[in-house]
Design a protein around this motif. Structure first.
Motif, PDB file in Angstrom:
ATOM      1  N   PRO B 155      40.197  35.011  31.402  1.00 24.24           N
ATOM      2  CA  PRO B 155      40.514  33.370  32.456  1.00 24.24           C
ATOM      3  C   PRO B 155      40.165  33.510  33.274  1.00 24.24           C
ATOM      4  O   PRO B 155      40.354  34.448  34.170  1.00 24.24           O
ATOM      5  CB  PRO B 155      42.180  32.911  32.345  1.00 24.24           C
ATOM      6  N   GLU B 156      39.281  33.010  34.336  1.00 22.46           N
ATOM      7  CA  GLU B 156      38.533  32.746  35.527  1.00 22.46           C
ATOM      8  C   GLU B 156      39.632  32.796  36.267  1.00 22.46           C
ATOM      9  O   GLU B 156      39.100  33.981  37.164  1.00 22.46           O
ATOM     10  CB  GLU B 156      37.585  31.254  36.067  1.00 22.46           C
ATOM     11  N   GLU B 157      40.696  32.017  36.479  1.00 21.32           N
ATOM     12  CA  GLU B 157      41.332  31.818  37.887  1.00 21.32           C
ATOM     13  C   GLU B 157      41.556  33.861  37.589  1.00 21.32           C
ATOM     14  O   GLU B 157      41.774  33.957  38.848  1.00 21.32           O
ATOM     15  CB  GLU B 157      42.190  31.489  37.163  1.00 21.32           C
ATOM     16  N   GLN B 158      41.733  34.409  36.751  1.00 26.28           N
ATOM     17  CA  GLN B 158      42.557  35.711  36.360  1.00 26.28           C
ATOM     18  C   GLN B 158      41.242  36.510  37.074  1.00 26.28           C
ATOM     19  O   GLN B 158      41.247  37.430  38.266  1.00 26.28           O
ATOM     20  CB  GLN B 158      42.548  36.413  35.713  1.00 26.28           C
ATOM     21  N   VAL B 159      39.892  36.015  36.676  1.00 22.22           N
ATOM     22  CA  VAL B 159      38.435  37.381  37.275  1.00 22.22           C
ATOM     23  C   VAL B 159      38.569  36.767  39.213  1.00 22.22           C
ATOM     24  O   VAL B 159      38.566  37.610  40.086  1.00 22.22           O
ATOM     25  CB  VAL B 159      37.387  36.928  36.671  1.00 22.22           C
ATOM     26  N   VAL B 160      38.570  35.745  38.576  1.00 28.45           N
ATOM     27  CA  VAL B 160      38.490  34.768  40.583  1.00 28.45           C
ATOM     28  C   VAL B 160      39.634  35.525  41.460  1.00 28.45           C
ATOM     29  O   VAL B 160      39.414  36.130  42.563  1.00 28.45           O
ATOM     30  CB  VAL B 160      37.965  33.325  40.338  1.00 28.45           C
ATOM     31  N   GLY B 161      40.504  35.100  41.000  1.00 34.02           N
ATOM     32  CA  GLY B 161      42.136  36.008  42.034  1.00 34.02           C
ATOM     33  C   GLY B 161      41.536  38.309  42.272  1.00 34.02           C
ATOM     34  O   GLY B 161      42.441  37.832  43.242  1.00 34.02           O
ATOM     35  N   LEU B 162      41.092  38.314  41.057  1.00 29.28           N
ATOM     36  CA  LEU B 162      41.025  39.602  41.521  1.00 29.28           C
ATOM     37  C   LEU B 162      39.928  39.518  42.988  1.00 29.28           C
ATOM     38  O   LEU B 162      40.007  40.754  43.585  1.00 29.28           O
ATOM     39  CB  LEU B 162      40.424  40.628  40.308  1.00 29.28           C
ATOM     40  N   ALA B 163      39.238  38.969  42.587  1.00 23.82           N
ATOM     41  CA  ALA B 163      37.748  38.706  44.156  1.00 23.82           C
ATOM     42  C   ALA B 163      38.318  38.683  45.023  1.00 23.82           C
ATOM     43  O   ALA B 163      38.095  39.294  46.315  1.00 23.82           O
ATOM     44  CB  ALA B 163      37.008  38.638  43.065  1.00 23.82           C
TER      45      ALA B 163
END
Lengths: 303, 303
Positions: B155-163
């Motif tokens: 999920p994109e929110e997971q990727v952006v959340g880590l960033a």
């Protein structure tokens, strides 16, 4: 991305443009390939070319191939013809769609068929008229539309000028052929824009080669402009006659995969198509360049 | 195309991400490759990774490689580090730039380093703090940002959340890594858009693999959004550990060529880079996947 079409027609050109650039393959295998492709859901297949056997020995058995194919009435099969003689053979064989080619590069046209482009255009006018007299559609492919292996740059006005003449002669559609993979997204954007300005209502197809890694980027650029017809070759079958070992046509399965990522419908079953790509690989007896054939789609997970 | 930047920084990752996925290469050859790359005009080279030799035997000689390189003061060399131990080695060796990785996919992170992503983030906070205490810049690479070979969708929110967490910890830049080539232009557009919304002022780099033919299309998509930092590997050196025979990183020369087509400056001499790609091919002893290496740029004409 607002102009991305909901549906794209891919024309499978592996049996013609692909096999033309591979060592000769037995007639039965060509027939089997065309029939296997017909099972994938692809809507159009360029089946053969009626070129002189001395010019392209790989297509010498075109009549036998076409006679041997069990045809699927839902598919538009087409034949490439170099001239009126070839067109008559294709019409006699019952094709409802033919393609005829002119190279926008003078040098390329001279070297390929020993004619200047303007002489080719006179012959093309006759081919179109003859096709229409038989209720057959005729597409004009403008080759070396994004660059020429001899001349390098091919001016866009020269490419669009030939396309305009073809339209004036009655061409049912125009295809810009990136014969040796010299296209890039900015060139696609410029050429499509110029063509649309000149011929806003004419159907346009794009034919890309992936010789320099730009194939899918070019497809994406065309897609963003609303282009909805592209050529591709299963497995990336074929090659580049000017660069030994280099890739030719974009791989159909990579095109289908990319289009799926955009949510664009092609009607093609990707898993079946990958099986046909494996079959094509066995037919030619060497690894094909398609990356998707090696890695599988993103849905193919590791254990 | 209005957001296309005038200049792009390519980071050459062949010596690290490329060679890490090839059979081991002698130390002297690695040094020679890094020094040859330095002659091409490339501004950034990821030279080594300080990973445990048991985890990645190809990088066991990292200290010797780096000690042996005659450094060009105009180039930013960097090292990839897996954890604080690796970071200390890189800092001791004098690197001014390091990269640390976390995988957005829980399964991938667990399988790679036996930690959950949130545990990795705690370690990354320490790495960043330690780097900054030594005046060293630290980039956080979010791997499997476009998909995971085990989980599929990430999920994109997971990727952006880590960033976002990495940025909160002080990361100097973020890199989204398409670890196994599962990216596509629509995914690039969505993820970059989400990241920009979350972290509008943070430098962003994109790291693509060409495993499924989408590498250059992804670069073009990033470029259209104004992204001006991309990773690439000379010759397309490297591969995909999840798909034998498949391609890994996008080829630096194909990236340079495509960027030239857009009129984007990279500072890299393409002819020199192609010579280095040939050298890289000799080092690993097999054909590299780069199409441009086989066909040459469009300016290389036939006789």
């Amino acid at each position: 991305m607002s102009d991305v079409p909901a549906r794209v027609v891919l024309r499978e050109v592996g049996p013609r443009d692909g096999l033309q650039n591979e060592p000769p393959v037995p007639t039965a295998q060509k027939i089997a390939l065309i029939e296997a492709l017909a099972q994938t859901g692809v809507g159009e297949i360029e089946a053969v070319s009626y070129t002189h056997p001395r010019a392209i020995p790989q297509m010498a058995d075109a009549a036998d191939v076409w006679a041997g194919v069990t045809r699927d009435p839902s598919i538009s099969y087409s034949a490439l013809v170099p001239n009126l003689v070839g067109a008559r053979r294709a019409l006699d064989a019952g094709f409802a769609d033919i393609e005829v080619v002119v190279s926008a590069s003078r040098t390329h046209n001279l070297r390929n068929i020993n004619r200047a482009p303007e002489e080719s255009m006179e012959a093309i006018a006759e081919v179109i008229a003859t096709a229409h007299a038989h209720d057959v559609r005729c597409q004009v492919i403008v080759a070396t539309a994004f660059g020429c292996p001899y001349e390098g740059e091919v001016p866009e006005e020269q490419v669009v000028g030939l396309a305009e003449r073809a339209v004036a002669f009655g061409a049912d559609s125009i295809c810009f052929g990136d014969t040796t993979g010299m296209g890039s997204p900015p060139r696609v954007t410029r050429l499509v824009g110029r063509f649309r300005d000149a011929c806003p209502d004419v159907a346009l197809a794009l034919h890309f080669h992936d010789t320099r890694g730009t194939g899918m980027a070019n497809l994406a650029a065309g897609l963003a402009l609303g282009v909805d017809r592209f050529d591709a070759s299963v497995g990336g079958l074929g090659g580049c006659p000017y660069a030994p070992g280099a890739s030719g046509n974009i791989a159909t399965e990579e095109a289908v995969y990319l289009l799926q990522e955009y949510g664009v419908e092609t009607g093609i079953d990707l898993d079946r198509l990958l099986e046909v790509a494996e079959f094509a690989q066995r037919i030619v007896g060497h690894e094909l360049p398609s990356g998707l054939l090696k890695a599988g789609p993103r849905t193919r997970l590791a254990r």
